[in-house]
Enzyme design. Structure first.
Site, PDB file in Angstrom:
ATOM      1  N   ASN A   9      12.281 -13.236  40.096  1.00  0.00           N
ATOM      2  CA  ASN A   9      12.762 -14.029  38.961  1.00  0.00           C
ATOM      3  C   ASN A   9      12.905 -13.079  37.778  1.00  0.00           C
ATOM      4  O   ASN A   9      11.910 -12.653  37.198  1.00  0.00           O
ATOM      5  CB  ASN A   9      11.740 -15.143  38.664  1.00  0.00           C
ATOM      6  CG  ASN A   9      12.084 -15.912  37.400  1.00  0.00           C
ATOM      7  OD1 ASN A   9      13.180 -15.769  36.843  1.00  0.00           O
ATOM      8  ND2 ASN A   9      11.148 -16.738  36.940  1.00  0.00           N
ATOM      9  N   TRP A  10      14.148 -12.739  37.479  1.00  0.00           N
ATOM     10  CA  TRP A  10      14.382 -11.739  36.431  1.00  0.00           C
ATOM     11  C   TRP A  10      14.203 -12.321  35.026  1.00  0.00           C
ATOM     12  O   TRP A  10      14.238 -11.594  34.050  1.00  0.00           O
ATOM     13  CB  TRP A  10      15.792 -11.141  36.563  1.00  0.00           C
ATOM     14  CG  TRP A  10      16.040 -10.390  37.841  1.00  0.00           C
ATOM     15  CD1 TRP A  10      15.168 -10.221  38.899  1.00  0.00           C
ATOM     16  CD2 TRP A  10      17.235  -9.691  38.207  1.00  0.00           C
ATOM     17  NE1 TRP A  10      15.752  -9.472  39.883  1.00  0.00           N
ATOM     18  CE2 TRP A  10      17.024  -9.128  39.495  1.00  0.00           C
ATOM     19  CE3 TRP A  10      18.473  -9.481  37.576  1.00  0.00           C
ATOM     20  CZ2 TRP A  10      18.006  -8.373  40.150  1.00  0.00           C
ATOM     21  CZ3 TRP A  10      19.455  -8.729  38.230  1.00  0.00           C
ATOM     22  CH2 TRP A  10      19.213  -8.188  39.504  1.00  0.00           C
ATOM     23  N   LYS A  11      14.070 -13.638  34.943  1.00  0.00           N
ATOM     24  CA  LYS A  11      13.935 -14.328  33.646  1.00  0.00           C
ATOM     25  C   LYS A  11      15.067 -13.893  32.709  1.00  0.00           C
ATOM     26  O   LYS A  11      16.169 -13.660  33.182  1.00  0.00           O
ATOM     27  CB  LYS A  11      12.533 -14.075  33.062  1.00  0.00           C
ATOM     28  CG  LYS A  11      11.432 -14.424  34.082  1.00  0.00           C
ATOM     29  CD  LYS A  11      10.057 -14.477  33.501  1.00  0.00           C
ATOM     30  CE  LYS A  11       9.060 -14.824  34.606  1.00  0.00           C
ATOM     31  NZ  LYS A  11       7.689 -14.973  34.126  1.00  0.00           N
ATOM     32  N   HIS A  95      10.028 -24.096  36.480  1.00  0.00           N
ATOM     33  CA  HIS A  95       9.189 -22.954  36.103  1.00  0.00           C
ATOM     34  C   HIS A  95       8.332 -23.336  34.891  1.00  0.00           C
ATOM     35  O   HIS A  95       8.775 -24.079  34.029  1.00  0.00           O
ATOM     36  CB  HIS A  95      10.064 -21.743  35.776  1.00  0.00           C
ATOM     37  CG  HIS A  95       9.269 -20.478  35.688  1.00  0.00           C
ATOM     38  ND1 HIS A  95       8.557 -20.145  34.563  1.00  0.00           N
ATOM     39  CD2 HIS A  95       9.040 -19.497  36.596  1.00  0.00           C
ATOM     40  CE1 HIS A  95       7.929 -18.992  34.785  1.00  0.00           C
ATOM     41  NE2 HIS A  95       8.202 -18.587  36.010  1.00  0.00           N
ATOM     42  N   GLU A  97       7.707 -21.817  32.313  1.00  0.00           N
ATOM     43  CA  GLU A  97       8.346 -21.525  31.019  1.00  0.00           C
ATOM     44  C   GLU A  97       9.343 -22.619  30.638  1.00  0.00           C
ATOM     45  O   GLU A  97       9.549 -22.895  29.457  1.00  0.00           O
ATOM     46  CB  GLU A  97       8.996 -20.130  31.078  1.00  0.00           C
ATOM     47  CG  GLU A  97       7.929 -19.036  31.063  1.00  0.00           C
ATOM     48  CD  GLU A  97       8.256 -17.786  31.866  1.00  0.00           C
ATOM     49  OE1 GLU A  97       9.440 -17.530  32.169  1.00  0.00           O
ATOM     50  OE2 GLU A  97       7.290 -17.049  32.194  1.00  0.00           O
ATOM     51  N   GLU A 167       2.266 -21.065  40.660  1.00  0.00           N
ATOM     52  CA  GLU A 167       2.202 -20.035  39.629  1.00  0.00           C
ATOM     53  C   GLU A 167       1.214 -20.473  38.545  1.00  0.00           C
ATOM     54  O   GLU A 167       1.593 -21.194  37.618  1.00  0.00           O
ATOM     55  CB  GLU A 167       3.584 -19.837  38.996  1.00  0.00           C
ATOM     56  CG  GLU A 167       4.648 -19.369  39.961  1.00  0.00           C
ATOM     57  CD  GLU A 167       5.764 -18.609  39.254  1.00  0.00           C
ATOM     58  OE1 GLU A 167       5.951 -17.440  39.592  1.00  0.00           O
ATOM     59  OE2 GLU A 167       6.413 -19.175  38.357  1.00  0.00           O
ATOM     60  N   GLY A 173       2.688 -12.901  33.738  1.00  0.00           N
ATOM     61  CA  GLY A 173       2.968 -11.892  32.723  1.00  0.00           C
ATOM     62  C   GLY A 173       1.728 -11.336  32.044  1.00  0.00           C
ATOM     63  O   GLY A 173       1.822 -10.635  31.037  1.00  0.00           O
ATOM     64  N   SER A 213       1.757 -12.130  38.142  1.00  0.00           N
ATOM     65  CA  SER A 213       1.295 -10.735  38.176  1.00  0.00           C
ATOM     66  C   SER A 213       1.202 -10.165  39.595  1.00  0.00           C
ATOM     67  O   SER A 213       0.278  -9.410  39.902  1.00  0.00           O
ATOM     68  CB  SER A 213      -0.051 -10.593  37.439  1.00  0.00           C
ATOM     69  OG  SER A 213       0.107 -10.967  36.080  1.00  0.00           O
TER      70      SER A 213
HETATM   71  P1  13P Z   1       5.059 -12.115  36.485  1.00  0.00           P
HETATM   72  O1  13P Z   1       5.197 -11.592  37.884  1.00  0.00           O
HETATM   73  O2  13P Z   1       5.735 -11.257  35.455  1.00  0.00           O
HETATM   74  O3  13P Z   1       3.634 -12.429  36.150  1.00  0.00           O
HETATM   75  O4  13P Z   1       5.859 -13.517  36.428  1.00  0.00           O
HETATM   76  C1  13P Z   1       5.632 -14.455  37.394  1.00  0.00           C
HETATM   77  C2  13P Z   1       6.656 -15.526  37.272  1.00  0.00           C
HETATM   78  O5  13P Z   1       6.652 -16.297  36.335  1.00  0.00           O
HETATM   79  C3  13P Z   1       7.711 -15.593  38.304  1.00  0.00           C
HETATM   80  O6  13P Z   1       8.444 -16.760  38.191  1.00  0.00           O
END
Ligand code: 13P
Length: 251
Positions: A9-11, A95, A97, A167, A173, A213
């Site tokens: 997931n490149w966000k 997600h 976020e 998650e 993150g 992470s």
């Molecule tokens: P990280 O791997 O940067 O912690 O992010 C996880 C995530 O939110 C994947 O959707």
């Protein structure tokens, strides 16, 4: 044995040229790997150029979100049919976020899931508790609510096109991943909820990804857990090297 599903997931990262470079590098690094499903989820602006590069390869394409209409006056939104049109087989829905910054509720996510699953896109549906919720011993009640309300009225047949991504918000993150025991416990609990709602066969076959992470250093011990069937990777998917190492740890 569930085939592991490893998604990046490149966000909100990578402009078009950067996306092209990343996926070209990834393509060579994972060329012969067919034991796991490999998915990249670039930002919307990079979907088309990335899809051109991965055509005919073992890398699949996903959106990070979509709306629950085919077209119309929904400024700023993207239809699942548009994701399919540009070469996506997948989308992420729910997600943390999206829940946290864009106020997506369990009920909205349920409507999205019911609509999107009928379009032919496969879905990675995200759930997970915050740090406060974990410390307040609410992990199970939060997961129960997110799973039961999010998947309400879906059928066992539709569940064949849905992957669950666990998650924990406190692990996203932060560099602080869930331990293998914490991940296994949450995944087993999620699988038990799926069994109660959809029956044994659905529960035995639904891939449950872990996200938060994930790095080359912890991928192997996490994937060795019986109920961990893949990863949804953020930061470490932004470099071809580290994402490829995570993929290889799952073989
Ligand atoms: P990280 O791997 O940067 O912690 O992010 C996880 C995530 O939110 C994947 O959707």
């Amino acid at each position: 044995m569930i085939k592991p599903v490893i998604a990046g997931n490149w966000k909100m990262n990578k402009k078009v040229t950067e996306s092209i470079e990343l996926v070209k590098n990834l393509k060579t690094l994972v060329e012969d790997i067919n034991q796991v499903d490999i998915i990249v989820c670039p930002p919307f602006t990079s979907l088309y150029p990335v899809s051109e590069i991965i055509k005919g390869t073992n890398i699949q394409l996903g959106g990070q979100n979509c709306y629950l209409k085919e077209s119309g006056a929904y400024t700023g939104e993207i239809a699942p049919q548009m994701l399919l049109d540009v070469g996506c087989q997948w989308t992420i829905i729910g997600h943390s976020e999206r829940r946290q910054y864009f106020s997506e509720t369990d009920s909205l996510l349920n409507q999205k899931l019911k609509y999107v699953v009928e379009t032919g896109l496969k879905i990675m549906f995200c759930v997970g508790e915050t740090l406060d919720e974990r410390e307040g011993n609410q992990t199970e009640s939060v997961l129960r609510r997110q799973i039961i309300e999010g998947l309400r009225d879906l059928t066992a047949e539709q569940m064949k096109n849905i992957v669950i991504a666990y998650e924990p918000v406190w692990a996203i993150g932060t560099g602080k991943n869930a331990t293998k025991e914490q991940a296994q416990e949450a995944h087993a609990f999620i699988r038990s909820l799926i069994e109660r709602e959809f029956g044994k066969s659905t529960a035995e076959n639904v891939p449950i990804q872990y996200g938060g992470s994930v790095k080359p250093e912890n991928a192997q011990e996490l994937i060795s857990q019986p109920d961990v069937n893949g990863f949804l990777v953020g930061g470490a998917s932004l470099k071809a090297d580290s994402f490829a190492q995570i993929i290889k740890a799952c073989i």
